[in-house]
Design an enzyme around this catalytic site. Structure first.
Site, mmCIF file in Angstrom:
data_model
loop_
_atom_site.group_PDB
_atom_site.id
_atom_site.type_symbol
_atom_site.label_atom_id
_atom_site.label_comp_id
_atom_site.label_asym_id
_atom_site.label_seq_id
_atom_site.Cartn_x
_atom_site.Cartn_y
_atom_site.Cartn_z
ATOM 1 C CB SER A 58 -19.116 -24.495 32.475
ATOM 2 O OG SER A 58 -20.109 -24.935 33.387
ATOM 3 C CE1 TYR A 67 -17.930 -29.928 31.815
ATOM 4 C CE2 TYR A 67 -18.708 -28.437 33.528
ATOM 5 C CZ TYR A 67 -18.708 -28.848 32.210
ATOM 6 O OH TYR A 67 -19.482 -28.191 31.277
HETATM 7 P P1 NAD Z 1 -22.373 -32.423 23.641
HETATM 8 O O1 NAD Z 1 -22.023 -33.741 24.250
HETATM 9 O O2 NAD Z 1 -23.711 -32.221 23.032
HETATM 10 O O3 NAD Z 1 -21.305 -32.005 22.549
HETATM 11 C C1 NAD Z 1 -19.943 -32.184 22.749
HETATM 12 C C2 NAD Z 1 -19.256 -32.067 21.415
HETATM 13 O O4 NAD Z 1 -17.860 -32.312 21.638
HETATM 14 C C3 NAD Z 1 -19.732 -33.099 20.406
HETATM 15 O O5 NAD Z 1 -19.667 -32.542 19.111
HETATM 16 C C4 NAD Z 1 -18.686 -34.209 20.550
HETATM 17 O O6 NAD Z 1 -18.576 -35.017 19.379
HETATM 18 C C5 NAD Z 1 -17.447 -33.374 20.787
HETATM 19 N N1 NAD Z 1 -16.364 -34.090 21.427
HETATM 20 C C6 NAD Z 1 -16.391 -34.818 22.578
HETATM 21 N N2 NAD Z 1 -15.169 -35.332 22.815
HETATM 22 C C7 NAD Z 1 -14.370 -34.935 21.788
HETATM 23 C C8 NAD Z 1 -13.019 -35.146 21.458
HETATM 24 N N3 NAD Z 1 -12.214 -35.906 22.204
HETATM 25 N N4 NAD Z 1 -12.541 -34.587 20.324
HETATM 26 C C9 NAD Z 1 -13.339 -33.834 19.529
HETATM 27 N N5 NAD Z 1 -14.625 -33.604 19.798
HETATM 28 C C10 NAD Z 1 -15.131 -34.144 20.917
HETATM 29 O O7 NAD Z 1 -22.097 -31.372 24.827
HETATM 30 P P2 NAD Z 1 -22.496 -29.840 25.015
HETATM 31 O O8 NAD Z 1 -23.374 -29.784 26.206
HETATM 32 O O9 NAD Z 1 -22.929 -29.226 23.747
HETATM 33 O O10 NAD Z 1 -21.083 -29.271 25.471
HETATM 34 C C11 NAD Z 1 -20.305 -28.395 24.684
HETATM 35 C C12 NAD Z 1 -19.448 -27.535 25.595
HETATM 36 O O11 NAD Z 1 -20.304 -26.756 26.428
HETATM 37 C C13 NAD Z 1 -18.560 -28.339 26.546
HETATM 38 O O12 NAD Z 1 -17.309 -27.695 26.670
HETATM 39 C C14 NAD Z 1 -19.324 -28.291 27.851
HETATM 40 O O13 NAD Z 1 -18.485 -28.436 28.950
HETATM 41 C C15 NAD Z 1 -19.906 -26.908 27.764
HETATM 42 N N6 NAD Z 1 -21.048 -26.669 28.648
HETATM 43 C C16 NAD Z 1 -22.190 -27.395 28.538
HETATM 44 C C17 NAD Z 1 -23.256 -27.123 29.390
HETATM 45 C C18 NAD Z 1 -24.563 -27.858 29.307
HETATM 46 O O14 NAD Z 1 -25.415 -27.655 30.202
HETATM 47 N N7 NAD Z 1 -24.792 -28.687 28.311
HETATM 48 C C19 NAD Z 1 -23.134 -26.132 30.351
HETATM 49 C C20 NAD Z 1 -21.948 -25.419 30.443
HETATM 50 C C21 NAD Z 1 -20.912 -25.684 29.572
#
Ligand code: NAD
Length: 256
Positions: free
Chosen positions: A138, A151
């Site tokens: 991130s 985080y």
């Molecule tokens: P999201 O909530 O849409 O998706 C998260 C995914 O992880 C889902 O498929 C969920 O079912 C799964 N998950 C959650 N807990 C779990 C567990 N204990 N075991 C297995 N699966 C699990 O979130 P996202 O925004 O798509 O995030 C995905 C990644 O991207 C994360 O690592 C997040 O930190 C990172 N990220 C997101 C953003 C953003 O702005 N959305 C920015 C930077 C980084």
């Protein structure tokens, strides 16, 4: 480009993970999905691209379940050629109010799970002398924000982990890199938008605008599709000597 290879994407039932799985599938990779929620919809979307799709529901906070996920990928698909460590969660609170169990869950899912999947996937990748490990960190792996201590710690941690394993594999056909998205409008961020709309008494669209204006100079969300294509590049031959980078796609956030 990835025909005959298998990509395991953790947390791929929604958001960024699903976007990455779809991009890799468009390149011909078979896909192992993981995560909770609407598994059938995610599986149907990837299956439509004509590749073989598997699913394992391991909870990424539990090492024994991660073992079972990796065994599934090995037994059913001959192992993961591309490993995308994407599963992640967020919780927002000042450190003195931070629930201990939330801290533990964030470190386990966002950081420690990548240690387990990587240590279990690497021997197979090294045996084939080809592999790609892509850790979804991130912008918070590069800079901090208040109220996100767990985080930010987990994401800085995974950037460090990426660099260390990239060095350990530097003379092999396995590369290890991180990608660092800025704001992406997924369920994880929608929760923060909704909380902001409520706290500041503004409509959801205004809350989105304020969220972007605070951090992301482009004033545009990064999309799962764009992150999917960055992942495809990191899997390409052109990226064979890209090792240990933390590549941000954040509308200029970290440039400030
Ligand atoms: P999201 O909530 O849409 O998706 C998260 C995914 O992880 C889902 O498929 C969920 O079912 C799964 N998950 C959650 N807990 C779990 C567990 N204990 N075991 C297995 N699966 C699990 O979130 P996202 O925004 O798509 O995030 C995905 C990644 O991207 C994360 O690592 C997040 O930190 C990172 N990220 C997101 C953003 C953003 O702005 N959305 C920015 C930077 C980084």
């Amino acid at each position: 480009m990835l025909k005959g290879k298998t990509a395991l994407v953790t947390g791929s039932t929604s958001g960024i993970g699903l976007g990455i799985a779809l991009s890799l599938a468009r390149q011909g990779a078979n896909i192992v999905l993981n995560g909770f929620g609407d598994v059938d919809a995610a599986r149907a979307e990837v299956t439509r691209l004509g590749v073989r799709v598997g699913y394992h529901g391991a909870d990424m906070s539990r090492p024994a379940e991660i073992d079972a996920l990796m065994a599934y990928a090995h037994n059913e698909f001959g192992g993961a050629d591309v490993l995308v460590n994407n599963a992640g969660i967020q919780h927002v609170a000042n450190v003195e109010d931070f629930p201990v169990e939330k801290w533990d869950a964030i470190i386990a899912i966002n950081l420690t799970s990548a240690f387990h999947t990587t240590r279990l996937a690497l021997p197979g990748m090294k045996a084939k002398n080809w592999g790609r490990v892509i850790n979804v960190a991130s912008t918070h792996g590069l800079v901090a924000s208040a109220q996100k201590s767990a985080y930010v710690a987990s994401k800085h941690g995974i950037v460090g982990f990426t660099k260390a394993v990239a060095l350990e594999t530097a003379t092999t056909g396995v590369t290890v890199n991180a990608i660092c998205p800025g704001w992406v409008l997924t369920p994880l961020v929608q929760k923060q938008v909704d909380a902001r709309a409520q706290n500041e008494g503004v409509p959801v669209d205004e809350a989105k605008r304020r969220l972007l204006a605070e951090k992301q100079p482009s004033l545009q969300f990064t999309t799962p599709e764009q992150l999917g294509e960055l992942t495809v590049f990191l899997c390409s031959d052109a990226a064979a000597n890209v090792r240990g980078v933390a590549w941000n796609m954040d509308g200029g956030w970290a440039a400030q």
